[in-house]
Write a protein that holds these residues in place. Structure first.
Motif, PDB file in Angstrom:
ATOM      1  N   LYS A 157     -47.447   1.806 -13.763  1.00 18.36           N
ATOM      2  CA  LYS A 157     -47.411   0.339 -13.866  1.00 18.36           C
ATOM      3  C   LYS A 157     -47.550  -0.092 -15.330  1.00 18.36           C
ATOM      4  O   LYS A 157     -46.890  -1.024 -15.783  1.00 18.36           O
ATOM      5  CB  LYS A 157     -48.540  -0.273 -13.035  1.00 18.36           C
ATOM      6  N   ALA A 158     -48.425   0.610 -16.043  1.00 15.54           N
ATOM      7  CA  ALA A 158     -48.640   0.279 -17.459  1.00 15.54           C
ATOM      8  C   ALA A 158     -47.353   0.490 -18.261  1.00 15.54           C
ATOM      9  O   ALA A 158     -46.995  -0.330 -19.119  1.00 15.54           O
ATOM     10  CB  ALA A 158     -49.760   1.137 -18.028  1.00 15.54           C
ATOM     11  N   LEU A 159     -46.625   1.570 -17.938  1.00 14.57           N
ATOM     12  CA  LEU A 159     -45.354   1.847 -18.637  1.00 14.57           C
ATOM     13  C   LEU A 159     -44.336   0.737 -18.380  1.00 14.57           C
ATOM     14  O   LEU A 159     -43.579   0.347 -19.261  1.00 14.57           O
ATOM     15  CB  LEU A 159     -44.774   3.190 -18.166  1.00 14.57           C
ATOM     16  N   THR A 160     -44.330   0.207 -17.142  1.00 15.93           N
ATOM     17  CA  THR A 160     -43.436  -0.906 -16.804  1.00 15.93           C
ATOM     18  C   THR A 160     -43.731  -2.110 -17.686  1.00 15.93           C
ATOM     19  O   THR A 160     -42.833  -2.761 -18.216  1.00 15.93           O
ATOM     20  CB  THR A 160     -43.668  -1.346 -15.343  1.00 15.93           C
ATOM     21  N   ILE A 161     -45.012  -2.406 -17.816  1.00 18.30           N
ATOM     22  CA  ILE A 161     -45.428  -3.568 -18.616  1.00 18.30           C
ATOM     23  C   ILE A 161     -44.986  -3.383 -20.065  1.00 18.30           C
ATOM     24  O   ILE A 161     -44.504  -4.322 -20.706  1.00 18.30           O
ATOM     25  CB  ILE A 161     -46.959  -3.762 -18.483  1.00 18.30           C
ATOM     26  N   VAL A 162     -45.104  -2.172 -20.563  1.00 12.76           N
ATOM     27  CA  VAL A 162     -44.663  -1.875 -21.935  1.00 12.76           C
ATOM     28  C   VAL A 162     -43.145  -2.103 -22.051  1.00 12.76           C
ATOM     29  O   VAL A 162     -42.666  -2.717 -23.012  1.00 12.76           O
ATOM     30  CB  VAL A 162     -45.024  -0.417 -22.330  1.00 12.76           C
ATOM     31  N   GLY A 163     -42.392  -1.639 -21.034  1.00 12.98           N
ATOM     32  CA  GLY A 163     -40.932  -1.799 -21.054  1.00 12.98           C
ATOM     33  C   GLY A 163     -40.509  -3.251 -21.076  1.00 12.98           C
ATOM     34  O   GLY A 163     -39.630  -3.657 -21.855  1.00 12.98           O
ATOM     35  N   VAL A 164     -41.148  -4.077 -20.233  1.00  9.61           N
ATOM     36  CA  VAL A 164     -40.833  -5.514 -20.196  1.00  9.61           C
ATOM     37  C   VAL A 164     -41.163  -6.153 -21.545  1.00  9.61           C
ATOM     38  O   VAL A 164     -40.401  -6.980 -22.065  1.00  9.61           O
ATOM     39  CB  VAL A 164     -41.617  -6.211 -19.059  1.00  9.61           C
ATOM     40  N   GLY A 165     -42.292  -5.758 -22.111  1.00  8.15           N
ATOM     41  CA  GLY A 165     -42.704  -6.291 -23.419  1.00  8.15           C
ATOM     42  C   GLY A 165     -41.681  -5.995 -24.503  1.00  8.15           C
ATOM     43  O   GLY A 165     -41.322  -6.875 -25.301  1.00  8.15           O
ATOM     44  N   ILE A 166     -41.166  -4.768 -24.513  1.00  7.19           N
ATOM     45  CA  ILE A 166     -40.185  -4.388 -25.539  1.00  7.19           C
ATOM     46  C   ILE A 166     -38.891  -5.194 -25.367  1.00  7.19           C
ATOM     47  O   ILE A 166     -38.320  -5.707 -26.340  1.00  7.19           O
ATOM     48  CB  ILE A 166     -39.899  -2.862 -25.472  1.00  7.19           C
ATOM     49  N   LEU A 167     -38.448  -5.341 -24.110  1.00  5.42           N
ATOM     50  CA  LEU A 167     -37.217  -6.105 -23.863  1.00  5.42           C
ATOM     51  C   LEU A 167     -37.344  -7.552 -24.321  1.00  5.42           C
ATOM     52  O   LEU A 167     -36.435  -8.109 -24.929  1.00  5.42           O
ATOM     53  CB  LEU A 167     -36.888  -6.088 -22.363  1.00  5.42           C
ATOM     54  N   MET A 168     -38.513  -8.169 -24.032  1.00  7.75           N
ATOM     55  CA  MET A 168     -38.667  -9.594 -24.389  1.00  7.75           C
ATOM     56  C   MET A 168     -38.651  -9.758 -25.912  1.00  7.75           C
ATOM     57  O   MET A 168     -38.121 -10.740 -26.439  1.00  7.75           O
ATOM     58  CB  MET A 168     -39.953 -10.164 -23.799  1.00  7.75           C
TER      59      MET A 168
END
Length: 544
Positions: A157-168
Protein backbone atom coordinates in the motif's frame (compact mmCIF):
# COMPACT_ATOMS: atom_id res chain seq x y z
CA UNK A 1 -8.41 -11.88 -18.13
CA UNK A 2 -8.73 -11.46 -14.36
CA UNK A 3 -9.72 -8.13 -12.82
CA UNK A 4 -6.18 -7.34 -11.67
CA UNK A 5 -4.81 -7.48 -15.24
CA UNK A 6 -7.82 -5.62 -16.67
CA UNK A 7 -7.53 -2.88 -14.05
CA UNK A 8 -3.82 -2.48 -14.77
CA UNK A 9 -4.53 -2.16 -18.53
CA UNK A 10 -7.30 0.44 -17.98
CA UNK A 11 -5.24 2.35 -15.45
CA UNK A 12 -2.18 2.43 -17.76
CA UNK A 13 -4.41 3.60 -20.64
CA UNK A 14 -5.70 6.48 -18.52
CA UNK A 15 -2.23 7.44 -17.26
CA UNK A 16 -0.88 7.28 -20.83
CA UNK A 17 -3.70 9.50 -22.15
CA UNK A 18 -3.34 12.08 -19.39
CA UNK A 19 0.45 12.18 -19.70
CA UNK A 20 -0.03 12.82 -23.44
CA UNK A 21 -2.40 15.73 -22.62
CA UNK A 22 0.05 17.05 -20.03
CA UNK A 23 3.01 16.99 -22.44
CA UNK A 24 0.90 18.69 -25.13
CA UNK A 25 -0.14 21.38 -22.65
CA UNK A 26 3.50 21.91 -21.59
CA UNK A 27 4.32 23.10 -25.14
CA UNK A 28 1.80 25.93 -24.69
CA UNK A 29 3.03 26.87 -21.20
CA UNK A 30 5.33 29.79 -21.93
CA UNK A 31 5.05 32.15 -18.94
CA UNK A 32 3.80 32.43 -15.35
CA UNK A 33 0.20 33.21 -16.43
CA UNK A 34 0.17 29.94 -18.40
CA UNK A 35 1.68 27.93 -15.55
CA UNK A 36 -0.53 29.34 -12.75
CA UNK A 37 -3.77 30.20 -14.57
CA UNK A 38 -3.69 28.29 -17.89
CA UNK A 39 -3.31 31.60 -19.74
CA UNK A 40 -6.88 32.45 -18.57
CA UNK A 41 -7.96 30.65 -21.76
CA UNK A 42 -10.64 28.22 -20.51
CA UNK A 43 -14.35 28.71 -21.22
CA UNK A 44 -16.95 28.73 -18.43
CA UNK A 45 -18.12 25.21 -19.34
CA UNK A 46 -14.55 23.84 -19.45
CA UNK A 47 -13.72 25.46 -16.13
CA UNK A 48 -17.00 24.22 -14.65
CA UNK A 49 -16.06 20.66 -15.61
CA UNK A 50 -12.58 21.18 -14.17
CA UNK A 51 -14.07 22.57 -10.94
CA UNK A 52 -16.20 19.42 -10.77
CA UNK A 53 -13.12 17.33 -11.48
CA UNK A 54 -11.16 19.17 -8.79
CA UNK A 55 -13.94 18.91 -6.21
CA UNK A 56 -15.33 15.40 -6.75
CA UNK A 57 -12.35 13.83 -5.07
CA UNK A 58 -11.61 10.35 -3.79
CA UNK A 59 -13.39 11.50 -0.65
CA UNK A 60 -16.60 12.13 -2.54
CA UNK A 61 -16.54 8.97 -4.57
CA UNK A 62 -15.01 6.44 -2.19
CA UNK A 63 -15.45 8.05 1.22
CA UNK A 64 -19.08 9.22 1.05
CA UNK A 65 -20.31 6.00 -0.57
CA UNK A 66 -18.45 4.16 2.23
CA UNK A 67 -19.86 6.25 5.07
CA UNK A 68 -23.43 5.87 3.70
CA UNK A 69 -22.91 2.10 3.30
CA UNK A 70 -21.74 1.80 6.93
CA UNK A 71 -23.73 4.56 8.69
CA UNK A 72 -26.81 5.05 6.51
CA UNK A 73 -28.59 8.38 6.83
CA UNK A 74 -25.79 10.10 8.77
CA UNK A 75 -23.35 9.45 5.92
CA UNK A 76 -25.57 11.37 3.49
CA UNK A 77 -24.95 14.54 5.53
CA UNK A 78 -21.51 14.68 3.89
CA UNK A 79 -23.13 14.83 0.44
CA UNK A 80 -25.49 17.62 1.51
CA UNK A 81 -22.70 19.62 3.18
CA UNK A 82 -20.33 19.35 0.21
CA UNK A 83 -23.07 20.54 -2.15
CA UNK A 84 -24.53 23.42 -0.09
CA UNK A 85 -20.97 24.73 0.33
CA UNK A 86 -21.00 25.79 -3.33
CA UNK A 87 -23.71 28.36 -2.70
CA UNK A 88 -21.36 30.14 -0.27
CA UNK A 89 -18.58 30.03 -2.88
CA UNK A 90 -20.90 31.31 -5.63
CA UNK A 91 -22.64 34.09 -3.72
CA UNK A 92 -19.78 35.43 -1.61
CA UNK A 93 -16.46 34.62 -3.21
CA UNK A 94 -16.17 33.49 -6.88
CA UNK A 95 -16.74 36.70 -8.84
CA UNK A 96 -15.18 39.04 -6.27
CA UNK A 97 -12.05 36.87 -6.06
CA UNK A 98 -11.69 36.75 -9.85
CA UNK A 99 -11.89 40.54 -10.04
CA UNK A 100 -9.53 41.26 -7.16
CA UNK A 101 -6.66 38.82 -7.60
CA UNK A 102 -4.18 37.45 -10.05
CA UNK A 103 -2.97 33.92 -9.26
CA UNK A 104 -3.48 33.08 -5.58
CA UNK A 105 -5.70 33.82 -2.58
CA UNK A 106 -2.95 36.01 -1.10
CA UNK A 107 -3.24 38.45 -4.03
CA UNK A 108 -6.69 39.45 -2.74
CA UNK A 109 -5.51 39.94 0.84
CA UNK A 110 -2.27 41.73 -0.11
CA UNK A 111 -4.14 44.29 -2.24
CA UNK A 112 -5.25 46.24 0.84
CA UNK A 113 -2.67 45.13 3.40
CA UNK A 114 1.08 45.22 3.99
CA UNK A 115 2.03 42.44 1.60
CA UNK A 116 4.89 40.67 3.41
CA UNK A 117 3.15 39.46 6.61
CA UNK A 118 -0.12 38.73 4.80
CA UNK A 119 1.48 36.75 1.96
CA UNK A 120 3.55 34.75 4.44
CA UNK A 121 0.44 33.83 6.46
CA UNK A 122 -1.59 32.98 3.34
CA UNK A 123 1.25 30.87 1.94
CA UNK A 124 1.56 28.88 5.18
CA UNK A 125 -2.21 28.37 5.34
CA UNK A 126 -2.41 27.20 1.70
CA UNK A 127 0.31 24.60 2.27
CA UNK A 128 -1.27 23.26 5.50
CA UNK A 129 -4.78 22.94 3.98
CA UNK A 130 -3.41 21.34 0.81
CA UNK A 131 -1.42 18.75 2.76
CA UNK A 132 -4.48 17.76 4.85
CA UNK A 133 -6.45 17.35 1.62
CA UNK A 134 -3.63 15.50 -0.15
CA UNK A 135 -3.54 13.04 2.75
CA UNK A 136 -7.09 11.95 1.99
CA UNK A 137 -6.36 11.30 -1.68
CA UNK A 138 -3.24 9.26 -0.84
CA UNK A 139 -5.17 7.12 1.65
CA UNK A 140 -7.86 6.53 -1.00
CA UNK A 141 -5.20 5.39 -3.48
CA UNK A 142 -3.76 2.88 -1.00
CA UNK A 143 -7.21 1.39 -0.22
CA UNK A 144 -8.12 1.08 -3.91
CA UNK A 145 -4.99 -0.71 -4.98
CA UNK A 146 -5.14 -3.05 -2.00
CA UNK A 147 -8.66 -4.08 -3.08
CA UNK A 148 -7.86 -4.37 -6.78
CA UNK A 149 -4.72 -6.41 -6.54
CA UNK A 150 -5.65 -8.28 -3.39
CA UNK A 151 -2.74 -6.72 -1.50
CA UNK A 152 -2.72 -7.03 2.26
CA UNK A 153 0.82 -5.95 3.14
CA UNK A 154 1.36 -2.41 4.40
CA UNK A 155 4.50 -2.17 2.25
CA UNK A 156 2.50 -2.72 -0.96
CA UNK A 157 0.00 0.00 0.00
CA UNK A 158 2.87 2.34 0.85
CA UNK A 159 4.43 1.72 -2.59
CA UNK A 160 1.09 2.65 -4.22
CA UNK A 161 1.03 5.93 -2.34
CA UNK A 162 4.58 6.66 -3.50
CA UNK A 163 3.57 5.90 -7.12
CA UNK A 164 0.57 8.25 -7.01
CA UNK A 165 2.77 10.95 -5.46
CA UNK A 166 5.35 10.69 -8.25
CA UNK A 167 2.68 10.86 -10.97
CA UNK A 168 1.05 13.97 -9.47
CA UNK A 169 4.42 15.73 -9.31
CA UNK A 170 4.96 14.94 -13.01
CA UNK A 171 1.55 16.40 -13.97
CA UNK A 172 2.22 19.67 -12.16
CA UNK A 173 5.88 20.12 -13.09
CA UNK A 174 5.38 19.27 -16.78
CA UNK A 175 1.89 20.58 -17.54
CA UNK A 176 1.23 23.42 -15.11
CA UNK A 177 -2.38 24.65 -14.90
CA UNK A 178 -3.19 23.82 -18.54
CA UNK A 179 -2.16 20.18 -18.21
CA UNK A 180 -3.79 19.84 -14.80
CA UNK A 181 -7.08 21.36 -16.05
CA UNK A 182 -7.33 18.96 -19.00
CA UNK A 183 -6.65 16.01 -16.69
CA UNK A 184 -9.48 17.26 -14.44
CA UNK A 185 -11.91 17.68 -17.37
CA UNK A 186 -11.27 14.14 -18.65
CA UNK A 187 -11.62 12.75 -15.15
CA UNK A 188 -14.90 14.61 -14.46
CA UNK A 189 -16.45 13.11 -17.60
CA UNK A 190 -15.22 9.60 -16.69
CA UNK A 191 -16.37 9.85 -13.07
CA UNK A 192 -19.85 11.12 -13.97
CA UNK A 193 -20.15 8.37 -16.59
CA UNK A 194 -19.01 5.63 -14.18
CA UNK A 195 -21.18 6.78 -11.27
CA UNK A 196 -24.25 7.18 -13.54
CA UNK A 197 -23.77 3.71 -15.02
CA UNK A 198 -23.53 1.97 -11.62
CA UNK A 199 -26.50 3.98 -10.29
CA UNK A 200 -28.70 3.01 -13.27
CA UNK A 201 -27.71 -0.66 -12.94
CA UNK A 202 -28.52 -0.67 -9.20
CA UNK A 203 -31.87 1.09 -9.74
CA UNK A 204 -32.61 -1.25 -12.66
CA UNK A 205 -32.02 -4.24 -10.39
CA UNK A 206 -34.75 -2.89 -8.07
CA UNK A 207 -37.11 -1.93 -10.92
CA UNK A 208 -36.36 1.76 -10.19
CA UNK A 209 -38.12 1.39 -6.85
CA UNK A 210 -35.98 3.37 -4.38
CA UNK A 211 -38.16 2.30 -1.46
CA UNK A 212 -37.34 -1.40 -1.92
CA UNK A 213 -33.63 -0.52 -2.35
CA UNK A 214 -33.67 1.33 1.00
CA UNK A 215 -35.55 -1.53 2.64
CA UNK A 216 -32.94 -4.02 1.45
CA UNK A 217 -30.11 -1.72 2.57
CA UNK A 218 -31.60 -1.48 6.08
CA UNK A 219 -32.04 -5.28 6.25
CA UNK A 220 -28.51 -6.06 5.01
CA UNK A 221 -26.85 -3.41 7.22
CA UNK A 222 -27.62 -5.37 10.38
CA UNK A 223 -28.97 -2.13 11.94
CA UNK A 224 -32.60 -2.41 10.80
CA UNK A 225 -34.68 0.76 10.45
CA UNK A 226 -32.12 2.73 12.50
CA UNK A 227 -29.96 2.64 9.34
CA UNK A 228 -32.41 4.97 7.59
CA UNK A 229 -32.75 7.40 10.51
CA UNK A 230 -30.43 10.06 11.96
CA UNK A 231 -28.17 9.20 14.88
CA UNK A 232 -26.31 6.04 13.85
CA UNK A 233 -22.93 7.77 13.51
CA UNK A 234 -23.53 11.12 15.24
CA UNK A 235 -25.57 11.79 18.35
CA UNK A 236 -25.81 8.22 19.62
CA UNK A 237 -26.61 7.75 23.30
CA UNK A 238 -23.05 6.57 23.95
CA UNK A 239 -21.64 9.81 22.50
CA UNK A 240 -24.11 12.03 24.34
CA UNK A 241 -23.93 15.77 23.65
CA UNK A 242 -20.46 15.46 22.03
CA UNK A 243 -21.93 13.45 19.13
CA UNK A 244 -24.58 16.10 18.42
CA UNK A 245 -21.99 18.89 18.59
CA UNK A 246 -19.68 16.91 16.29
CA UNK A 247 -22.47 16.80 13.71
CA UNK A 248 -22.96 20.60 13.86
CA UNK A 249 -19.18 21.03 13.68
CA UNK A 250 -18.97 18.82 10.60
CA UNK A 251 -21.81 20.70 8.88
CA UNK A 252 -20.17 24.08 9.56
CA UNK A 253 -16.80 22.88 8.27
CA UNK A 254 -18.27 21.44 5.06
CA UNK A 255 -20.50 24.41 4.23
CA UNK A 256 -17.92 27.13 4.97
CA UNK A 257 -14.76 25.25 3.94
CA UNK A 258 -15.17 25.24 0.14
CA UNK A 259 -14.93 29.03 -0.12
CA UNK A 260 -11.53 28.86 1.61
CA UNK A 261 -9.97 25.92 -0.27
CA UNK A 262 -6.86 27.13 -2.14
CA UNK A 263 -7.12 24.65 -5.04
CA UNK A 264 -10.75 25.72 -5.68
CA UNK A 265 -9.98 29.44 -5.35
CA UNK A 266 -7.22 29.34 -8.00
CA UNK A 267 -9.73 27.87 -10.49
CA UNK A 268 -11.52 31.25 -10.59
CA UNK A 269 -8.41 32.78 -12.22
CA UNK A 270 -8.33 30.41 -15.23
CA UNK A 271 -11.22 32.11 -17.07
CA UNK A 272 -11.05 35.40 -19.02
CA UNK A 273 -13.67 37.39 -17.04
CA UNK A 274 -15.52 37.51 -13.73
CA UNK A 275 -18.75 36.66 -15.57
CA UNK A 276 -17.12 33.46 -16.75
CA UNK A 277 -15.99 32.75 -13.18
CA UNK A 278 -19.61 33.00 -12.02
CA UNK A 279 -20.91 30.90 -14.92
CA UNK A 280 -18.25 28.23 -14.35
CA UNK A 281 -19.38 27.91 -10.72
CA UNK A 282 -22.95 27.37 -11.95
CA UNK A 283 -21.69 24.64 -14.31
CA UNK A 284 -19.73 23.17 -11.40
CA UNK A 285 -22.80 23.19 -9.10
CA UNK A 286 -24.88 21.38 -11.75
CA UNK A 287 -22.31 18.62 -12.25
CA UNK A 288 -21.51 18.28 -8.54
CA UNK A 289 -25.21 18.33 -7.54
CA UNK A 290 -26.06 15.41 -9.82
CA UNK A 291 -22.99 13.53 -8.63
CA UNK A 292 -23.88 13.83 -4.92
CA UNK A 293 -27.38 12.54 -5.60
CA UNK A 294 -25.73 9.52 -7.26
CA UNK A 295 -23.60 8.88 -4.12
CA UNK A 296 -26.84 8.30 -2.21
CA UNK A 297 -27.76 5.36 -4.48
CA UNK A 298 -24.14 4.13 -4.53
CA UNK A 299 -23.95 4.07 -0.71
CA UNK A 300 -27.33 2.45 -0.04
CA UNK A 301 -26.81 0.16 -3.06
CA UNK A 302 -23.52 -1.05 -1.57
CA UNK A 303 -25.22 -1.70 1.79
CA UNK A 304 -28.06 -3.63 0.07
CA UNK A 305 -26.09 -5.71 -2.44
CA UNK A 306 -22.66 -6.12 -0.80
CA UNK A 307 -23.62 -5.78 2.86
CA UNK A 308 -22.14 -3.45 5.49
CA UNK A 309 -20.28 -6.34 7.15
CA UNK A 310 -18.45 -7.37 3.94
CA UNK A 311 -17.50 -3.73 3.22
CA UNK A 312 -16.14 -3.22 6.75
CA UNK A 313 -14.11 -6.44 6.47
CA UNK A 314 -12.58 -5.25 3.19
CA UNK A 315 -11.80 -1.79 4.57
CA UNK A 316 -12.87 -0.77 8.13
CA UNK A 317 -13.36 2.87 7.05
CA UNK A 318 -15.61 1.84 4.13
CA UNK A 319 -13.38 3.31 1.41
CA UNK A 320 -13.93 0.29 -0.90
CA UNK A 321 -17.78 0.33 -0.93
CA UNK A 322 -18.16 1.80 -4.47
CA UNK A 323 -15.69 -0.60 -6.21
CA UNK A 324 -17.21 -3.60 -4.36
CA UNK A 325 -20.69 -2.50 -5.47
CA UNK A 326 -19.46 -2.22 -9.08
CA UNK A 327 -18.12 -5.77 -8.93
CA UNK A 328 -21.31 -7.16 -7.31
CA UNK A 329 -23.81 -5.48 -9.63
CA UNK A 330 -21.71 -6.51 -12.64
CA UNK A 331 -21.76 -10.14 -11.49
CA UNK A 332 -25.54 -10.08 -10.86
CA UNK A 333 -26.37 -8.65 -14.28
CA UNK A 334 -23.54 -9.71 -16.63
CA UNK A 335 -21.90 -12.65 -14.83
CA UNK A 336 -18.39 -12.87 -13.37
CA UNK A 337 -16.69 -11.31 -16.45
CA UNK A 338 -19.05 -8.32 -16.21
CA UNK A 339 -18.19 -7.95 -12.53
CA UNK A 340 -14.48 -7.98 -13.31
CA UNK A 341 -14.83 -5.39 -16.09
CA UNK A 342 -16.99 -3.03 -13.97
CA UNK A 343 -14.68 -3.28 -10.95
CA UNK A 344 -11.64 -2.57 -13.15
CA UNK A 345 -13.40 0.39 -14.81
CA UNK A 346 -14.58 1.95 -11.52
CA UNK A 347 -11.19 1.43 -9.91
CA UNK A 348 -9.46 3.08 -12.89
CA UNK A 349 -11.94 6.01 -12.68
CA UNK A 350 -11.29 6.36 -8.95
CA UNK A 351 -7.57 6.39 -9.66
CA UNK A 352 -8.11 9.06 -12.29
CA UNK A 353 -10.03 11.01 -9.66
CA UNK A 354 -7.19 10.81 -7.18
CA UNK A 355 -4.55 11.84 -9.73
CA UNK A 356 -6.57 14.83 -10.96
CA UNK A 357 -7.27 16.15 -7.47
CA UNK A 358 -3.74 15.70 -6.14
CA UNK A 359 -2.40 17.52 -9.21
CA UNK A 360 -4.74 20.47 -8.50
CA UNK A 361 -3.75 20.56 -4.84
CA UNK A 362 -0.04 20.35 -5.54
CA UNK A 363 -0.36 23.14 -8.11
CA UNK A 364 -2.21 25.37 -5.63
CA UNK A 365 0.37 24.92 -2.87
CA UNK A 366 3.44 25.14 -5.11
CA UNK A 367 1.99 28.30 -6.76
CA UNK A 368 1.57 29.83 -3.33
CA UNK A 369 5.14 28.96 -2.31
CA UNK A 370 6.55 30.47 -5.52
CA UNK A 371 4.24 33.46 -6.04
CA UNK A 372 3.60 34.48 -2.42
CA UNK A 373 6.53 33.30 -0.33
CA UNK A 374 9.41 33.35 -2.85
CA UNK A 375 8.53 36.18 -5.26
CA UNK A 376 6.94 38.61 -2.80
CA UNK A 377 8.30 37.77 0.65
CA UNK A 378 11.86 36.57 -0.04
CA UNK A 379 12.57 38.50 -3.26
CA UNK A 380 10.34 41.49 -2.35
CA UNK A 381 8.70 41.49 -5.79
CA UNK A 382 11.98 41.45 -7.71
CA UNK A 383 11.84 37.82 -8.94
CA UNK A 384 11.51 37.14 -12.67
CA UNK A 385 8.62 35.03 -13.96
CA UNK A 386 11.08 32.28 -14.95
CA UNK A 387 12.43 32.18 -11.36
CA UNK A 388 8.90 31.97 -9.99
CA UNK A 389 7.93 29.04 -12.21
CA UNK A 390 11.20 27.25 -11.38
CA UNK A 391 10.57 27.60 -7.63
CA UNK A 392 6.96 26.40 -8.12
CA UNK A 393 8.26 23.23 -9.76
CA UNK A 394 10.82 22.59 -7.00
CA UNK A 395 8.19 23.12 -4.27
CA UNK A 396 5.87 20.64 -6.07
CA UNK A 397 8.52 17.99 -5.40
CA UNK A 398 8.81 18.90 -1.71
CA UNK A 399 5.03 19.10 -1.07
CA UNK A 400 4.55 15.82 -2.93
CA UNK A 401 7.16 14.13 -0.72
CA UNK A 402 5.52 15.39 2.50
CA UNK A 403 2.08 14.16 1.33
CA UNK A 404 3.52 10.73 0.47
CA UNK A 405 5.09 10.29 3.94
CA UNK A 406 1.96 11.43 5.83
CA UNK A 407 -0.32 9.35 3.55
CA UNK A 408 1.54 6.18 4.49
CA UNK A 409 0.80 6.80 8.19
CA UNK A 410 -2.90 7.73 7.86
CA UNK A 411 -4.19 4.66 6.03
CA UNK A 412 -6.73 3.61 8.70
CA UNK A 413 -8.85 6.78 8.44
CA UNK A 414 -11.91 7.31 6.20
CA UNK A 415 -11.06 9.59 3.30
CA UNK A 416 -14.26 11.68 3.48
CA UNK A 417 -13.54 12.28 7.14
CA UNK A 418 -9.96 13.40 6.36
CA UNK A 419 -11.26 15.86 3.78
CA UNK A 420 -13.73 17.24 6.33
CA UNK A 421 -10.69 18.08 8.49
CA UNK A 422 -9.11 19.96 5.55
CA UNK A 423 -12.39 21.87 5.12
CA UNK A 424 -12.38 22.79 8.83
CA UNK A 425 -8.82 24.12 8.59
CA UNK A 426 -9.69 26.12 5.41
CA UNK A 427 -12.88 27.54 6.96
CA UNK A 428 -11.02 28.52 10.15
CA UNK A 429 -7.90 30.08 8.62
CA UNK A 430 -8.70 31.31 5.10
CA UNK A 431 -12.40 32.17 5.01
CA UNK A 432 -12.48 34.80 7.81
CA UNK A 433 -9.58 36.68 6.20
CA UNK A 434 -11.14 36.54 2.70
CA UNK A 435 -14.62 37.68 3.83
CA UNK A 436 -13.30 40.44 6.11
CA UNK A 437 -11.02 41.64 3.33
CA UNK A 438 -13.83 41.79 0.75
CA UNK A 439 -16.54 43.25 3.00
CA UNK A 440 -15.09 45.04 6.07
CA UNK A 441 -13.72 48.54 5.53
CA UNK A 442 -11.76 48.74 8.80
CA UNK A 443 -9.97 45.38 8.28
CA UNK A 444 -6.17 45.69 8.29
CA UNK A 445 -2.90 43.75 8.18
CA UNK A 446 -2.88 42.78 11.87
CA UNK A 447 -6.44 41.44 11.55
CA UNK A 448 -5.60 39.42 8.43
CA UNK A 449 -2.53 37.83 10.00
CA UNK A 450 -4.36 37.15 13.30
CA UNK A 451 -7.35 35.52 11.59
CA UNK A 452 -5.20 33.25 9.38
CA UNK A 453 -2.74 32.12 12.05
CA UNK A 454 -5.36 32.09 14.83
CA UNK A 455 -7.94 30.06 12.88
CA UNK A 456 -5.36 27.76 11.33
CA UNK A 457 -3.47 27.21 14.60
CA UNK A 458 -6.59 26.53 16.67
CA UNK A 459 -7.95 24.05 14.06
CA UNK A 460 -4.68 22.09 13.84
CA UNK A 461 -4.18 22.16 17.63
CA UNK A 462 -7.72 20.90 18.35
CA UNK A 463 -7.35 18.10 15.77
CA UNK A 464 -4.08 17.05 17.45
CA UNK A 465 -5.78 16.75 20.84
CA UNK A 466 -8.92 15.09 19.47
CA UNK A 467 -9.85 11.38 19.21
CA UNK A 468 -8.63 11.45 15.58
CA UNK A 469 -5.02 11.38 16.76
CA UNK A 470 -5.32 9.36 19.98
CA UNK A 471 -7.73 7.67 22.39
CA UNK A 472 -10.54 6.53 20.08
CA UNK A 473 -10.21 2.84 20.93
CA UNK A 474 -9.85 -0.17 18.61
CA UNK A 475 -11.86 -1.76 15.79
CA UNK A 476 -13.10 -5.37 15.62
CA UNK A 477 -9.65 -6.60 14.53
CA UNK A 478 -7.93 -4.90 17.47
CA UNK A 479 -6.32 -2.11 15.38
CA UNK A 480 -6.32 1.43 16.76
CA UNK A 481 -8.99 3.72 15.26
CA UNK A 482 -6.76 6.76 15.87
CA UNK A 483 -3.44 7.68 14.28
CA UNK A 484 -1.51 6.67 17.42
CA UNK A 485 -1.56 3.14 18.92
CA UNK A 486 -4.49 2.33 21.25
CA UNK A 487 -2.22 2.47 24.33
CA UNK A 488 -1.51 6.18 23.74
CA UNK A 489 -4.19 8.68 24.75
CA UNK A 490 -3.68 12.42 25.13
CA UNK A 491 -7.05 13.55 23.73
CA UNK A 492 -8.91 16.16 25.78
CA UNK A 493 -10.94 17.79 22.97
CA UNK A 494 -14.09 15.63 22.56
CA UNK A 495 -15.05 16.54 18.95
CA UNK A 496 -13.53 14.84 15.92
CA UNK A 497 -14.08 17.92 13.73
CA UNK A 498 -12.81 21.22 15.22
CA UNK A 499 -14.96 23.53 13.03
CA UNK A 500 -17.51 24.46 15.71
CA UNK A 501 -14.77 26.02 17.85
CA UNK A 502 -12.01 26.97 15.39
CA UNK A 503 -14.17 28.77 12.77
CA UNK A 504 -15.64 31.32 15.27
CA UNK A 505 -12.11 31.68 16.72
CA UNK A 506 -10.77 32.57 13.24
CA UNK A 507 -13.38 35.35 12.91
CA UNK A 508 -12.77 36.50 16.51
CA UNK A 509 -8.98 36.70 16.04
CA UNK A 510 -9.49 38.71 12.84
CA UNK A 511 -11.82 41.14 14.64
CA UNK A 512 -9.54 41.56 17.67
CA UNK A 513 -6.41 41.92 15.54
CA UNK A 514 -8.08 44.69 13.55
CA UNK A 515 -9.54 46.78 16.39
CA UNK A 516 -6.42 46.47 18.57
CA UNK A 517 -4.20 47.74 15.74
CA UNK A 518 -3.91 51.45 14.96
CA UNK A 519 -3.40 50.82 11.24
CA UNK A 520 -6.06 52.29 8.92
CA UNK A 521 -6.29 51.38 5.23
CA UNK A 522 -9.85 52.42 4.39
CA UNK A 523 -8.80 54.22 1.18
CA UNK A 524 -7.52 50.96 -0.31
CA UNK A 525 -10.84 49.32 0.57
CA UNK A 526 -12.73 51.77 -1.67
CA UNK A 527 -10.42 50.91 -4.59
CA UNK A 528 -10.77 47.18 -3.94
CA UNK A 529 -14.56 47.44 -3.63
CA UNK A 530 -14.83 49.06 -7.06
CA UNK A 531 -12.54 46.45 -8.57
CA UNK A 532 -14.18 43.42 -6.92
CA UNK A 533 -17.70 44.55 -7.92
CA UNK A 534 -16.96 45.84 -11.44
CA UNK A 535 -13.74 44.16 -12.54
CA UNK A 536 -12.17 47.53 -13.50
CA UNK A 537 -8.40 47.19 -13.47
CA UNK A 538 -8.49 43.47 -12.80
CA UNK A 539 -7.29 42.42 -16.24
CA UNK A 540 -4.02 44.35 -16.10
CA UNK A 541 -3.62 44.18 -12.35
CA UNK A 542 -0.38 43.01 -10.89
CA UNK A 543 -0.99 43.39 -7.17
CA UNK A 544 2.23 43.69 -5.17
Amino acid sequence: MNHESLAIVLFLLFVGATLFLTIRASRQTKDAADFYAGGRSFSAAQNGLAIGGDYMSAASFLGIAGIIALSGYDGFLYSIGFLVAWLVALLLVAELMRNSGKYTMADVLAFRMRPLPVRTAAGVSTIVVSIFYLLAQMVGAGALVALLFGLTSEAAKALTIVGVGILMIVYVVVGGMKGTTWVQIVKAVLLMGGATLITLLVLGKYGFNVSSLLGDAAAQSGKGDAFLEPGLKYGTDAQGIAGKLDLISLGLALVLGTAGLPHILIRFYTVPTARDARKSVLWGIGIIGIFYLLTLILGFGAAALVGSKTIAESNPAGNTAAPLLAERIGELIFGSVGGTILLAFIAAVAFATILAVVAGLTLASSSSVAHDLYAHVIKKGKATEQDEVRVAKISAFVIGAVAIVLGIFAQRLNVAFLVALAFAVAASGNLPAILYSLFWKRFNTAGAVASIYGGLGSAVLLVFFSPVVSGKGVDASGKSLSLFPASVDFSWFPLENPGLVSIPLGFLFGYLGTILSKEHRESKFAEMEVRSLTGLGAEQANPH
